[in-house]
Design a protein around this motif. Structure first.
Motif, short mmCIF file in Angstrom:
data_model
loop_
_atom_site.label_atom_id
_atom_site.label_comp_id
_atom_site.label_asym_id
_atom_site.label_seq_id
_atom_site.Cartn_x
_atom_site.Cartn_y
_atom_site.Cartn_z
N ASN A 13 25.52 -81.71 5.49
CA ASN A 13 24.55 -82.49 6.27
C ASN A 13 23.24 -82.68 5.50
O ASN A 13 22.66 -83.77 5.50
N MET A 14 22.77 -81.63 4.86
CA MET A 14 21.51 -81.71 4.12
C MET A 14 21.63 -82.64 2.91
O MET A 14 20.70 -83.37 2.59
N ARG A 15 22.78 -82.61 2.21
CA ARG A 15 22.98 -83.50 1.06
C ARG A 15 23.00 -84.97 1.47
O ARG A 15 22.69 -85.84 0.68
N ALA A 16 23.36 -85.23 2.72
CA ALA A 16 23.45 -86.62 3.20
C ALA A 16 22.09 -87.24 3.49
O ALA A 16 21.98 -88.44 3.68
N ILE A 17 21.04 -86.43 3.52
CA ILE A 17 19.70 -86.95 3.81
C ILE A 17 19.15 -87.63 2.56
O ILE A 17 18.99 -87.01 1.51
N ALA A 18 18.88 -88.90 2.68
CA ALA A 18 18.43 -89.71 1.53
C ALA A 18 17.02 -89.31 1.11
O ALA A 18 16.18 -88.97 1.94
N THR A 19 16.77 -89.37 -0.19
CA THR A 19 15.43 -89.09 -0.71
C THR A 19 14.78 -90.34 -1.30
O THR A 19 13.62 -90.32 -1.66
N ARG A 20 15.55 -91.42 -1.39
CA ARG A 20 15.00 -92.69 -1.86
C ARG A 20 15.78 -93.83 -1.23
O ARG A 20 16.89 -93.65 -0.79
N ASP A 21 15.14 -94.99 -1.21
CA ASP A 21 15.72 -96.17 -0.57
C ASP A 21 16.10 -95.92 0.88
O ASP A 21 17.12 -96.39 1.37
N THR A 22 15.26 -95.18 1.57
CA THR A 22 15.48 -94.93 2.99
C THR A 22 15.12 -96.18 3.79
O THR A 22 14.50 -97.11 3.27
N ALA A 23 15.49 -96.19 5.05
CA ALA A 23 15.19 -97.35 5.90
C ALA A 23 13.69 -97.61 5.98
O ALA A 23 13.25 -98.77 5.93
N ILE A 24 12.88 -96.55 6.05
CA ILE A 24 11.44 -96.77 6.15
C ILE A 24 10.88 -97.28 4.83
O ILE A 24 9.96 -98.10 4.82
N GLU A 25 11.43 -96.84 3.71
CA GLU A 25 10.99 -97.37 2.40
C GLU A 25 11.38 -98.83 2.27
O GLU A 25 10.59 -99.65 1.76
N LYS A 26 12.56 -99.18 2.72
CA LYS A 26 13.01 -100.58 2.63
C LYS A 26 12.14 -101.48 3.49
O LYS A 26 11.79 -102.58 3.08
N ARG A 27 11.77 -101.00 4.67
CA ARG A 27 10.90 -101.81 5.54
C ARG A 27 9.55 -102.02 4.88
O ARG A 27 9.01 -103.13 4.85
N LEU A 28 8.97 -100.96 4.32
CA LEU A 28 7.67 -101.07 3.67
C LEU A 28 7.74 -101.97 2.44
O LEU A 28 6.85 -102.78 2.21
N ALA A 29 8.82 -101.86 1.67
CA ALA A 29 8.99 -102.72 0.49
C ALA A 29 9.03 -104.18 0.91
O ALA A 29 8.40 -105.04 0.26
N GLY A 30 9.72 -104.48 1.99
CA GLY A 30 9.77 -105.86 2.48
C GLY A 30 8.41 -106.38 2.88
O GLY A 30 8.07 -107.54 2.61
N LEU A 31 7.61 -105.53 3.51
CA LEU A 31 6.26 -105.95 3.91
C LEU A 31 5.37 -106.18 2.70
O LEU A 31 4.61 -107.16 2.66
N LEU A 32 5.46 -105.31 1.70
CA LEU A 32 4.67 -105.49 0.47
C LEU A 32 5.07 -106.77 -0.24
O LEU A 32 4.22 -107.52 -0.72
N GLU A 33 6.37 -107.03 -0.31
CA GLU A 33 6.86 -108.26 -0.95
C GLU A 33 6.36 -109.49 -0.20
O GLU A 33 5.94 -110.47 -0.81
N ALA A 34 6.40 -109.44 1.13
CA ALA A 34 5.92 -110.57 1.94
C ALA A 34 4.44 -110.83 1.73
O ALA A 34 3.98 -111.97 1.83
N LEU A 35 3.68 -109.77 1.43
CA LEU A 35 2.25 -109.92 1.15
C LEU A 35 2.00 -110.40 -0.28
O LEU A 35 0.86 -110.68 -0.64
N GLY A 36 3.04 -110.47 -1.09
CA GLY A 36 2.90 -110.90 -2.47
C GLY A 36 2.30 -109.82 -3.37
O GLY A 36 1.72 -110.13 -4.41
N ILE A 37 2.45 -108.58 -2.99
CA ILE A 37 1.90 -107.47 -3.77
C ILE A 37 2.97 -106.90 -4.69
O ILE A 37 4.03 -106.47 -4.22
#
Length: 156
Positions: A13-37
């Motif tokens: 179970n612990m190994r299954a917890i993502a440390t990168r490209d998580t849903a919250i990181e993907k959402r934030l990346a999309g917002l930064l891209e939309a801002l043109g940053i």
């Protein structure tokens, strides 16, 4: 109280917890891209391996899970089993976060922490509200802040 899972199941179970490209990181990346940053991700050369590095504004952004980094919000709940173990583990995460942020600030980086509760859950901020706060902080030149469900909080 003992763990409800055997050691092998808990480890899986612990190994299954993502440390990168998580849903919250993907959402934030999309917002930064939309801002043109323009940004880079997961720069191992910087303390704490920030989730996002915005070189043009000399700032880094961390997305912190409310449980793993002990945020005072409705998403954090002290585990009922192995409580001492979890509080020690989470306490070490918090101490490491403080150390990494201090190192980054000493190196001239501006630091923003976006908490999981701002990005997901029943009280999350809308994309518009979150984008406004991100853009406001990135362009402001202020040194340290957090974004959570209550908005943006400066820490300088």
């Amino acid at each position: 109280m003992a763990d409800v899972h055997d050691k092998a199941t808990r480890s899986k179970n612990m190994r299954a917890i993502a440390t990168r490209d998580t849903a919250i990181e993907k959402r934030l990346a999309g917002l930064l891209e939309a801002l043109g940053i323009a940004f880079r991700t997961q720069d191992a050369a910087l303390a704490g391996r920030p989730d996002f590095v915005v070189d043009d504004y000399r700032c880094v952004i961390f997305t912190h899970g409310c449980f793993w980094h002990h945020h005072d919000c409705y998403l954090f709940k002290v585990p009922a089993t192995r409580t001492a173990f979890w509080l020690e583990k989470i306490g070490k995460n918090v101490a490491r976060d403080r150390r990494d942020i201090a190192l980054l600030r000493e190196q001239g980086w501006r630091v923003l922490v976006v908490w999981e509760c701002a990005l997901r859950g029943r009280a999350k901020l809308s994309d518009e509200a979150l984008s406004e706060r991100l853009e406001e902080w990135i362009c402001s030149g202020e040194g340290r802040a957090d974004i959570d469900i209550r908005g943006i909080h400066r820490s300088d």
